[in-house]
Design a protein around this motif. Structure first.
Motif, PDB file in Angstrom:
ATOM      1  N   ALA A  26       0.835  -1.203   0.000  1.00  0.00           N
ATOM      2  CA  ALA A  26       0.000   0.000   0.000  1.00  0.00           C
ATOM      3  C   ALA A  26       0.868   1.251   0.000  1.00  0.00           C
ATOM      4  CB  ALA A  26      -0.915  -0.011   1.223  1.00  0.00           C
ATOM      5  N   GLU A  27       1.940   1.234   0.776  1.00  0.00           N
ATOM      6  CA  GLU A  27       2.833   2.390   0.832  1.00  0.00           C
ATOM      7  C   GLU A  27       3.595   2.570  -0.474  1.00  0.00           C
ATOM      8  OE1 GLU A  27       3.037   4.750   3.037  1.00  0.00           O
ATOM      9  OE2 GLU A  27       1.453   3.795   4.223  1.00  0.00           O
ATOM     10  N   GLY A  28       3.757   1.491  -1.225  1.00  0.00           N
ATOM     11  CA  GLY A  28       4.470   1.563  -2.492  1.00  0.00           C
ATOM     12  C   GLY A  28       3.585   1.956  -3.666  1.00  0.00           C
ATOM     13  N   GLY A  29       2.323   2.261  -3.387  1.00  0.00           N
ATOM     14  CA  GLY A  29       1.448   2.745  -4.451  1.00  0.00           C
ATOM     15  C   GLY A  29       0.420   1.749  -4.949  1.00  0.00           C
ATOM     16  N   ASP A  30       0.419   0.532  -4.417  1.00  0.00           N
ATOM     17  CA  ASP A  30      -0.601  -0.436  -4.825  1.00  0.00           C
ATOM     18  C   ASP A  30      -1.955  -0.011  -4.276  1.00  0.00           C
ATOM     19  OD1 ASP A  30       0.746  -2.389  -6.441  1.00  0.00           O
ATOM     20  OD2 ASP A  30       1.840  -2.994  -4.649  1.00  0.00           O
ATOM     21  N   ARG A  31      -3.017  -0.438  -4.965  1.00  0.00           N
ATOM     22  CA  ARG A  31      -4.368   0.018  -4.626  1.00  0.00           C
ATOM     23  C   ARG A  31      -5.338  -1.162  -4.525  1.00  0.00           C
ATOM     24  NH1 ARG A  31      -5.109   5.388  -6.325  1.00  0.00           N
ATOM     25  NH2 ARG A  31      -7.067   5.279  -5.138  1.00  0.00           N
ATOM     26  N   ILE A  32      -6.477  -0.917  -3.935  1.00  0.00           N
ATOM     27  CA  ILE A  32      -7.530  -1.922  -3.813  1.00  0.00           C
ATOM     28  C   ILE A  32      -8.317  -2.003  -5.115  1.00  0.00           C
ATOM     29  CG2 ILE A  32      -9.680  -2.531  -2.629  1.00  0.00           C
ATOM     30  CD1 ILE A  32      -8.581  -1.173  -0.121  1.00  0.00           C
ATOM     31  N   ILE A  33      -8.588  -3.232  -5.568  1.00  0.00           N
ATOM     32  CA  ILE A  33      -9.390  -3.409  -6.784  1.00  0.00           C
ATOM     33  C   ILE A  33     -10.727  -4.107  -6.503  1.00  0.00           C
ATOM     34  CG2 ILE A  33      -7.358  -3.481  -8.282  1.00  0.00           C
ATOM     35  CD1 ILE A  33      -7.786  -6.545  -8.441  1.00  0.00           C
ATOM     36  N   GLU A  34     -10.854  -4.743  -5.341  1.00  0.00           N
ATOM     37  CA  GLU A  34     -12.104  -5.432  -5.026  1.00  0.00           C
ATOM     38  C   GLU A  34     -12.272  -5.497  -3.513  1.00  0.00           C
ATOM     39  OE1 GLU A  34     -14.424  -9.686  -5.888  1.00  0.00           O
ATOM     40  OE2 GLU A  34     -12.251  -9.553  -6.141  1.00  0.00           O
ATOM     41  N   ILE A  35     -13.499  -5.307  -3.060  1.00  0.00           N
ATOM     42  CA  ILE A  35     -13.829  -5.428  -1.635  1.00  0.00           C
ATOM     43  C   ILE A  35     -15.074  -6.300  -1.518  1.00  0.00           C
ATOM     44  CG2 ILE A  35     -14.455  -4.225   0.497  1.00  0.00           C
ATOM     45  CD1 ILE A  35     -13.157  -1.702  -0.679  1.00  0.00           C
ATOM     46  N   GLY A  36     -15.009  -7.303  -0.651  1.00  0.00           N
ATOM     47  CA  GLY A  36     -16.164  -8.144  -0.368  1.00  0.00           C
ATOM     48  C   GLY A  36     -16.467  -8.129   1.114  1.00  0.00           C
ATOM     49  N   CYS A  37     -17.733  -7.950   1.473  1.00  0.00           N
ATOM     50  CA  CYS A  37     -18.145  -7.898   2.872  1.00  0.00           C
ATOM     51  C   CYS A  37     -19.360  -8.796   3.086  1.00  0.00           C
ATOM     52  CB  CYS A  37     -18.522  -6.478   3.287  1.00  0.00           C
ATOM     53  SG  CYS A  37     -17.222  -5.245   3.119  1.00  0.00           S
ATOM     54  N   VAL A  38     -19.334  -9.579   4.154  1.00  0.00           N
ATOM     55  CA  VAL A  38     -20.431 -10.476   4.502  1.00  0.00           C
ATOM     56  C   VAL A  38     -20.869 -10.151   5.928  1.00  0.00           C
ATOM     57  CG1 VAL A  38     -21.069 -12.886   4.921  1.00  0.00           C
ATOM     58  CG2 VAL A  38     -19.634 -12.299   2.956  1.00  0.00           C
TER      59      VAL A  38
END
Length: 237
Positions: free
Chosen positions: A15-27
Motif C-alpha cells: 500500500a505504501e508503495g502505491g498499490d491500490r484496492i481493486i475489489e472489496i467483499g463484505c459479509v
C-alpha cells in the motif's frame, strides 16, 4: 454485536508503495448467522496490477477500467462498517490498504469507523501453532467447502472466512438447538432446551486419562506452556 467479514484484492502487496484496492467483499453476520446483507465492489485502482497479483486474483486491468474509484464508494463502505466488529484474515494487510485509500481522501483511519478488528490469522496461529493457517488450510481443517475457489476473490473469500470464523469460535456452551419446521409456511423455529434433560456422566478410565495427559504435554510443548485447558482447570485461589 453486528459483525462484518471483509476481504480485499489489490494490485500488489505494498500500500505504501502505491498499490491500490481493486475489489472489496463484505459479509454480514448478526448473532453469528449470515443475514444476506452483503457488500461487493470492484474498483478502478488507476494503475495496473502487478503480474504476480494477476495470477492470484485473475481480475484484468481492462475489466476494471470503467469501475468506480474508491472515492465513489468510501462513504457507503464506512457507513456499512460503522460500529461493527470487522473480521479479516491477516488483518494488517487489508487494514493497511484501507487506511491508505482513506488517507488519500483526507479521511481518518479505518479503525475509527468500526468497533474493533479481529484477525482470524492470529486466532488460528494461537489455536493451531506450527500448522499452516492460510484460508485454504483452515477450510480443509474445519470442513468448509472451498472447491469453488480456483482464484482469490474478495466476496467468495469473505463468505468462506465467515464459515471458518464460525467454526473457529464455536463454543461448547450452546445448550439450545434450533429445529426448523420446513413444512410450515413462514418457518416456525422450535427451541429445544437441553438443560431440562438429565445427562449421564461417564468418567474417563485410567487409560483415557493417561492419553489425555499425553495430549496436554504435546500442547504444552507447542504453545510454550500456554495450554488453555490447564489454565481454565486450575483451582481458584
Amino acid at each position: 454485536m453486528r459483525q462484518i467479514v471483509l476481504d480485499t484484492e489489490t494490485t500488489g502487496l505494498s500500500a505504501e508503495g502505491g498499490d491500490r484496492i481493486i475489489e472489496i467483499g463484505c459479509v454480514e453476520l448478526v448473532a453469528r448467522k449470515l443475514t444476506g446483507n452483503n457488500k461487493h465492489f470492484y474498483l478502478n485502482p488507476e494503475r495496473d496490477s502487478h503480474e504476480d497479483a494477476l495470477k492470484v486474483h485473475g481480475i484484468s486491468n481492462e475489466f476494471l477500467r470503467d469501475k468506480p474509484k474508491f472515492a465513489a464508494i468510501a462513504d457507503e463502505l464506512m457507513d456499512y462498517c460503522a460500529g461493527a466488529e470487522i473480521i479479516i484474515h491477516n488483518a494488517a494487510f487489508d487494514v493497511a490498504f484501507l487506511n491508505k485509500e482513506l488517507e488519500l481522501l483526507g479521511k481518518p483511519g479505518f479503525r475509527t469507523f468500526c468497533a474493533q478488528v479481529t484477525d482470524t490469522l492470529a486466532m488460528a496461529k494461537e489455536m493451531y501453532p506450527g500448522k499452516r493457517n492460510s484460508l485454504d488450510a483452515l477450510c480443509d481443517r474445519l470442513g468448509v467447502d472451498n472447491s469453488s475457489r480456483t482464484l482469490h476473490g474478495a466476496l467468495l473469500d469473505a463468505e468462506l472466512l465467515a464459515d471458518v470464523y464460525i467454526n473457529l469460535t464455536r463454543g461448547q456452551d450452546a445448550l439450545l438447538i434450533d429445529i426448523q419446521d420446513n413444512d410450515t409456511m413462514g418457518g416456525i423455529v422450535t427451541r429445544v432446551d437441553l438443560t431440562q434433560f438429565t445427562l449421564q456422566v461417564l468418567l474417563a478410565n485410567d487409560q483415557e486419562t493417561s492419553a489425555h495427559e499425553e495430549v496436554l504435554k504435546q500442547l504444552d510443548k507447542a504453545s510454550g506452556g500456554k495450554t488453555l485447558w490447564r489454565i481454565q482447570t486450575q483451582p481458584m485461589a
